[in-house]
Design a protein around this motif. Structure first.
Motif, PDB file in Angstrom:
ATOM      1  N   ALA A  11      -1.773   7.460  -3.899  1.00 33.52           N
ATOM      2  CA  ALA A  11      -0.815   8.177  -3.063  1.00 33.52           C
ATOM      3  C   ALA A  11       0.042   7.190  -2.271  1.00 33.52           C
ATOM      4  CB  ALA A  11      -1.534   9.129  -2.120  1.00 33.52           C
ATOM      5  N   GLU A  12      -0.585   6.144  -1.759  1.00 37.09           N
ATOM      6  CA  GLU A  12       0.157   5.140  -0.996  1.00 37.09           C
ATOM      7  C   GLU A  12       1.148   4.400  -1.903  1.00 37.09           C
ATOM      8  OE1 GLU A  12      -0.647   1.645   2.299  1.00 37.09           O
ATOM      9  OE2 GLU A  12      -2.345   2.549   1.278  1.00 37.09           O
ATOM     10  N   ASP A  13       0.719   4.107  -3.124  1.00 34.33           N
ATOM     11  CA  ASP A  13       1.604   3.451  -4.085  1.00 34.33           C
ATOM     12  C   ASP A  13       2.781   4.356  -4.436  1.00 34.33           C
ATOM     13  OD1 ASP A  13       2.200   1.252  -5.954  1.00 34.33           O
ATOM     14  OD2 ASP A  13       1.761   2.746  -7.498  1.00 34.33           O
ATOM     15  N   PHE A  14       2.501   5.629  -4.671  1.00 33.69           N
ATOM     16  CA  PHE A  14       3.564   6.586  -5.001  1.00 33.69           C
ATOM     17  C   PHE A  14       4.551   6.726  -3.850  1.00 33.69           C
ATOM     18  CE2 PHE A  14       5.306  10.906  -5.040  1.00 33.69           C
ATOM     19  CZ  PHE A  14       5.945  10.892  -6.270  1.00 33.69           C
ATOM     20  N   ALA A  15       4.035   6.812  -2.632  1.00 32.00           N
ATOM     21  CA  ALA A  15       4.905   6.923  -1.457  1.00 32.00           C
ATOM     22  C   ALA A  15       5.789   5.682  -1.330  1.00 32.00           C
ATOM     23  CB  ALA A  15       4.072   7.114  -0.193  1.00 32.00           C
ATOM     24  N   GLY A  16       5.218   4.525  -1.616  1.00 28.49           N
ATOM     25  CA  GLY A  16       5.994   3.293  -1.573  1.00 28.49           C
ATOM     26  C   GLY A  16       7.096   3.275  -2.616  1.00 28.49           C
ATOM     27  N   LYS A  17       6.779   3.763  -3.810  1.00 31.46           N
ATOM     28  CA  LYS A  17       7.789   3.828  -4.872  1.00 31.46           C
ATOM     29  C   LYS A  17       8.906   4.787  -4.488  1.00 31.46           C
ATOM     30  CE  LYS A  17       4.810   2.503  -8.666  1.00 31.46           C
ATOM     31  NZ  LYS A  17       4.141   2.874  -9.896  1.00 31.46           N
ATOM     32  N   ALA A  18       8.534   5.905  -3.873  1.00 30.86           N
ATOM     33  CA  ALA A  18       9.534   6.880  -3.450  1.00 30.86           C
ATOM     34  C   ALA A  18      10.431   6.288  -2.359  1.00 30.86           C
ATOM     35  CB  ALA A  18       8.859   8.147  -2.940  1.00 30.86           C
ATOM     36  N   LYS A  19       9.829   5.613  -1.388  1.00 32.09           N
ATOM     37  CA  LYS A  19      10.600   4.974  -0.323  1.00 32.09           C
ATOM     38  C   LYS A  19      11.561   3.948  -0.894  1.00 32.09           C
ATOM     39  CE  LYS A  19       7.979   4.665   3.975  1.00 32.09           C
ATOM     40  NZ  LYS A  19       7.237   3.733   4.837  1.00 32.09           N
ATOM     41  N   THR A  40       2.764  -2.990  -2.282  1.00 29.04           N
ATOM     42  CA  THR A  40       1.966  -4.214  -2.274  1.00 29.04           C
ATOM     43  C   THR A  40       0.651  -3.988  -1.544  1.00 29.04           C
ATOM     44  OG1 THR A  40       3.961  -5.550  -2.353  1.00 29.04           O
ATOM     45  CG2 THR A  40       1.959  -6.644  -1.586  1.00 29.04           C
ATOM     46  N   LYS A  41       0.728  -3.297  -0.415  1.00 27.97           N
ATOM     47  CA  LYS A  41      -0.486  -3.004   0.353  1.00 27.97           C
ATOM     48  C   LYS A  41      -1.467  -2.172  -0.466  1.00 27.97           C
ATOM     49  CE  LYS A  41      -0.737  -0.158   4.065  1.00 27.97           C
ATOM     50  NZ  LYS A  41      -0.435   0.349   5.413  1.00 27.97           N
ATOM     51  N   ALA A  42      -0.956  -1.177  -1.174  1.00 27.21           N
ATOM     52  CA  ALA A  42      -1.811  -0.328  -2.008  1.00 27.21           C
ATOM     53  C   ALA A  42      -2.446  -1.151  -3.128  1.00 27.21           C
ATOM     54  CB  ALA A  42      -1.010   0.835  -2.583  1.00 27.21           C
ATOM     55  N   SER A  43      -1.688  -2.059  -3.712  1.00 30.20           N
ATOM     56  CA  SER A  43      -2.214  -2.906  -4.785  1.00 30.20           C
ATOM     57  C   SER A  43      -3.316  -3.830  -4.278  1.00 30.20           C
ATOM     58  CB  SER A  43      -1.094  -3.734  -5.405  1.00 30.20           C
ATOM     59  OG  SER A  43      -0.175  -2.916  -6.053  1.00 30.20           O
ATOM     60  N   LEU A  44      -3.118  -4.380  -3.082  1.00 27.10           N
ATOM     61  CA  LEU A  44      -4.142  -5.249  -2.502  1.00 27.10           C
ATOM     62  C   LEU A  44      -5.420  -4.484  -2.185  1.00 27.10           C
ATOM     63  CD1 LEU A  44      -1.966  -7.477  -0.156  1.00 27.10           C
ATOM     64  CD2 LEU A  44      -3.147  -8.181  -2.246  1.00 27.10           C
ATOM     65  N   LYS A  45      -5.268  -3.264  -1.679  1.00 17.27           N
ATOM     66  CA  LYS A  45      -6.439  -2.443  -1.403  1.00 17.27           C
ATOM     67  C   LYS A  45      -7.187  -2.143  -2.700  1.00 17.27           C
ATOM     68  CE  LYS A  45      -5.709   0.759   2.161  1.00 17.27           C
ATOM     69  NZ  LYS A  45      -4.983   1.960   2.593  1.00 17.27           N
TER      70      LYS A  45
END
Length: 57
Positions: A11-19, A40-45
């Protein structure tokens, strides 16, 4: 990794892509950068969770 962690990271990755996409569409470099940072943060997590899983096996 629990299913909820996977869902949260996705979800965090998707939100980042949308932003990032909105930032590009509106020529807003700050929003685009925030979206990229969120991805990037989602990928690191995700990577951290993968390491935890590997160690626990």
């Amino acid at each position: 990794m629990s299913a909820s962690d996977k869902i949260e990271n996705a979800a965090e990755d998707f939100a980042g892509k949308a932003k990032e996409a909105v930032g590009k569409a509106t020529d807003n470099e700050k929003l685009e950068a925030e979206g990229h940072a969120d991805q990037t943060k989602a990928s690191l997590k995700q990577a951290g969770e993968n390491v935890k899983d590997a160690v626990s096996e």
